[in-house]
Design an enzyme around this catalytic site. Structure first.
Site, PDB file in Angstrom:
ATOM      1  N   GLY A 249       0.774  -1.243   0.000  1.00 44.29           N
ATOM      2  CA  GLY A 249       0.000   0.000   0.000  1.00 44.29           C
ATOM      3  C   GLY A 249       0.797   1.280   0.000  1.00 44.29           C
ATOM      4  N   GLU A 291       3.927  -6.827   1.490  1.00 45.70           N
ATOM      5  CA  GLU A 291       3.552  -7.111   0.099  1.00 45.70           C
ATOM      6  C   GLU A 291       3.468  -5.848  -0.754  1.00 45.70           C
ATOM      7  OE1 GLU A 291       0.629 -10.903   1.016  1.00 45.70           O
ATOM      8  OE2 GLU A 291      -0.234  -8.891   1.007  1.00 45.70           O
ATOM      9  N   ARG A 331      -6.744   3.675 -15.388  1.00 44.03           N
ATOM     10  CA  ARG A 331      -6.776   4.243 -14.033  1.00 44.03           C
ATOM     11  C   ARG A 331      -7.449   5.609 -13.950  1.00 44.03           C
ATOM     12  NH1 ARG A 331      -3.021   5.225 -11.122  1.00 44.03           N
ATOM     13  NH2 ARG A 331      -3.843   4.379  -9.171  1.00 44.03           N
ATOM     14  N   TYR A 335     -10.393   5.694 -11.371  1.00 44.14           N
ATOM     15  CA  TYR A 335     -10.128   6.419 -10.112  1.00 44.14           C
ATOM     16  C   TYR A 335      -9.841   7.901 -10.312  1.00 44.14           C
ATOM     17  CZ  TYR A 335      -8.333   1.596  -9.548  1.00 44.14           C
ATOM     18  OH  TYR A 335      -8.136   0.235  -9.594  1.00 44.14           O
ATOM     19  N   CYS A 362     -14.433   3.999 -28.079  1.00 45.55           N
ATOM     20  CA  CYS A 362     -15.741   4.643 -28.214  1.00 45.55           C
ATOM     21  C   CYS A 362     -16.327   4.817 -26.827  1.00 45.55           C
ATOM     22  CB  CYS A 362     -16.667   3.776 -29.040  1.00 45.55           C
ATOM     23  SG  CYS A 362     -16.334   3.970 -30.759  1.00 45.55           S
ATOM     24  N   GLU A 363     -15.797   5.785 -26.107  1.00 46.12           N
ATOM     25  CA  GLU A 363     -16.128   5.924 -24.692  1.00 46.12           C
ATOM     26  C   GLU A 363     -15.618   7.310 -24.284  1.00 46.12           C
ATOM     27  OE1 GLU A 363     -17.174   2.831 -23.128  1.00 46.12           O
ATOM     28  OE2 GLU A 363     -17.570   4.028 -21.347  1.00 46.12           O
TER      29      GLU A 363
HETATM   30  N1  LLP Z   1      -1.464  -7.091  -0.690  1.00 48.79           N
HETATM   31  C1  LLP Z   1      -2.778  -7.203  -0.875  1.00 48.79           C
HETATM   32  C2  LLP Z   1      -3.522  -8.229  -0.157  1.00 48.79           C
HETATM   33  C3  LLP Z   1      -3.444  -6.339  -1.767  1.00 48.79           C
HETATM   34  O1  LLP Z   1      -4.744  -6.464  -1.924  1.00 48.79           O
HETATM   35  C4  LLP Z   1      -2.698  -5.376  -2.468  1.00 48.79           C
HETATM   36  C5  LLP Z   1      -3.350  -4.472  -3.409  1.00 48.79           C
HETATM   37  C6  LLP Z   1      -1.320  -5.303  -2.256  1.00 48.79           C
HETATM   38  C7  LLP Z   1      -0.728  -6.178  -1.340  1.00 48.79           C
HETATM   39  C8  LLP Z   1      -0.420  -4.329  -2.969  1.00 48.79           C
HETATM   40  O2  LLP Z   1      -0.712  -3.006  -2.735  1.00 48.79           O
HETATM   41  P1  LLP Z   1       0.250  -1.873  -3.347  1.00 48.79           P
HETATM   42  O3  LLP Z   1       1.580  -1.967  -2.652  1.00 48.79           O
HETATM   43  O4  LLP Z   1       0.373  -2.136  -4.806  1.00 48.79           O
HETATM   44  O5  LLP Z   1      -0.459  -0.608  -3.079  1.00 48.79           O
HETATM   45  N2  LLP Z   1      -5.837  -1.256  -9.118  1.00 48.79           N
HETATM   46  C9  LLP Z   1      -5.609  -0.268  -8.080  1.00 48.79           C
HETATM   47  C10 LLP Z   1      -4.866  -0.837  -6.906  1.00 48.79           C
HETATM   48  C11 LLP Z   1      -5.563  -2.002  -6.251  1.00 48.79           C
HETATM   49  C12 LLP Z   1      -4.736  -2.614  -5.163  1.00 48.79           C
HETATM   50  C13 LLP Z   1      -5.363  -3.844  -4.641  1.00 48.79           C
HETATM   51  N3  LLP Z   1      -4.595  -4.538  -3.682  1.00 48.79           N
HETATM   52  C14 LLP Z   1      -4.871   0.910  -8.691  1.00 48.79           C
HETATM   53  O6  LLP Z   1      -4.614   0.909  -9.883  1.00 48.79           O
HETATM   54  O7  LLP Z   1      -4.574   1.869  -7.982  1.00 48.79           O
END
Ligand code: LLP
Length: 432
Positions: A249, A291, A331, A335, A362-363
């Site tokens: 995150g 992670e 994205r 978002y 087409c959007e």
């Molecule tokens: N671990 C778990 C259980 C997760 O669900 C996620 C992300 C991560 C790790 C990794 O998070 P990161 O370090 O990448 O922030 N598609 C969205 C992001 C969705 C993230 C979902 N889970 C975007 O483009 O911003």
């Protein structure tokens, strides 16, 4: 000042990534094109591992969240960098397997794993199932019994921590489809159930509070709550949970406004929270897993497009249409994410224009961004959108039957094709 350390300029006034001329790569591989700096990705993996070692000791794993960028070549990099991987579907798991990634370092997530996925994970020797709910737990127990094995699990807890980020990418709050809540004894009851199942071994607990988070406090708060939970299980059930996974995150820079903290500082904050809390509660420091996904790849990827048309709508706005869009980067549509765009052929020209960069679907919502600042552009100019290394290729689609772009990595001044451009034939391969 460039947005990411992997970007620079050369004597021709061109943008470079990992020291390689971006317009030259666009000529060689065509556009749209994803380019990733492999050396920068590797050094970020090392930075995470070094920070964990420095602040927590050897008892840790940094597992890359594959959903941010999943290809066979990425798993090869991760394996060589002694990383783990978080996978969230049979498809990601299969990619890791086919890349020869060590499956004992794989964490299998998902809020609704299918029986087939569970079987594939068990037979491939996945390191950890991150169980999401009690129905899944009992299915996993049954399938493991039928296969004659014991599944090592962790389970996902919603700690109820508020993370300040976009509504769609927050996950730690109680009103979420993921995991079981700390409140109302949901998590505690889950642990009790898991401990009673013969083909389940409860190894760890997991939480992930959201994505693109700049504030360190929510991570520290979540870590505190999770250690309290481990202590409670120990004192009330007499079982010491050996592993804590704090998810990912950590935020990155998409525009100059973003100001993420250094990896070392983030890691130091939550590891010291964990160490302080375990000594207060008199429990062993757990094996600590994190992670990160976005922060390992996003800053080190760019997407290069060719401008098709420039449409000035008097007193309203200017649309710059490119040869990609929401199919390679959804994205903004999802978002309203903000990005930075530059002209790789004229990197020093001042950004005097305010334009909306539009894709070719087409959007109407198919935009890379509204009111973006770039230098004047004309058809056939290249545009590079920065910090697209995460959640772009992995979220790409074939809407309007647009083939997905190729992915090229650069390393040591050389480029390498790691994913081929999709062909029209690829698009109809499964049509009957
Ligand atoms: N671990 C778990 C259980 C997760 O669900 C996620 C992300 C991560 C790790 C990794 O998070 P990161 O370090 O990448 O922030 N598609 C969205 C992001 C969705 C993230 C979902 N889970 C975007 O483009 O911003």
């Amino acid at each position: 000042m460039f947005l990411s350390s992997c970007l620079s300029e050369n004597s021709e006034g061109h943008l470079t990534i990992g020291g390689v001329d971006v317009p030259a790569l666009a000529r060689e591989y065509g556009t749209p094109l994803y380019i990733m700096d492999e050396d920068a990705i590797r050094s970020t993996c090392r930075e995470y591992r070094k920070a964990m070692l420095r602040h927590y000791g050897k008892n840790f794993l940094v597992a890359f969240a594959s959903k941010a960028f999943c290809t066979k070549y990425m798993y090869k990099i991760l394996a060589e960098e002694n990383m783990g991987a978080d996978v969230v579907s049979g498809g990601e798991l299969y990619t890791a397997l086919k890349a020869g990634f060590p499956m004992n370092r794989v964490y299998f997530h998902g809020n609704n794993k299918t029986d087939d996925e569970i079987k594939l994970a068990l037979s491939s020797g996945v390191g950890r199932f991150v169980a999401d709910n009690t129905e899944e737990l009992s299915r996993l127990n049954e399938i493991a019994a039928a296969e004659g094995c014991v599944a090592d699990i962790s389970f996902r807890i919603k700690p109820g921590v508020e993370a300040h980020t976009h509504e769609f990418i927050k996950t730690g709050q109680i009103d979420s489809k993921f995991g079981v809540a700390l409140i109302n004894d949901e998590a505690f009851d889950f642990a009790k159930t898991a401990l009673g199942l013969k083909n389940i071994r409860l190894v760890g607990v997991h939480c992930h509070i959201g994505s693109q988070i700049f504030d360190i406090d929510p991570f520290v708060h979540a870590a505190d709550l999770m250690i309290d939970f481990i202590s409670r299980v120990k004192s009330e059930l007499g079982y010491e949970i050996a592993e804590l996974n704090l998810g990912g995150g950590f935020g990155i820079r998409y525009t100059e406004k973003d100001d993420p903290k250094q990896i070392d500082e983030i890691v130091k904050s939550f590891t010291s929270a964990v160490l302080k809390k375990v000594s207060e509660n008199n429990i062993k420091p757990p094996f600590l897993v994190i992670e990160p996904g976005r922060s390992i790849v996003a800053p080190y990827g760019i997407t290069v497009y060719t401008v098709g048309s420039v449409k000035h709508i008097k007193n309203i706005r200017t649309y710059v249409s490119i040869d990609g869009g929401m199919t390679d980067n959804p994205r903004y549509a999802l978002y309203q994410s903000e990005y930075t765009a530059v002209l790789p052929e004229r990197i020093n020209e001042p950004a005097t224009e305010t334009v909306t960069i539009a894709g070719r679907c087409c959007e109407s919502g198919d935009l890379i961004g509204k009111d973006m600042k770039i230098p004047p552009v004309k058809p056939n100019d290249l545009i590079a959108v920065l910090s697209t290394g995460a959640y772009n290729y992995s979220m790409a689609s074939n809407y309007n039957r647009i083939p997905r772009p190729p992915v090229v990595t650069v390393s040591g001044g050389k480029s390498r094709l790691i994913v081929r451009r999709e062909s029209y034939e690829d698009l109809i391969r499964n049509d009957i």
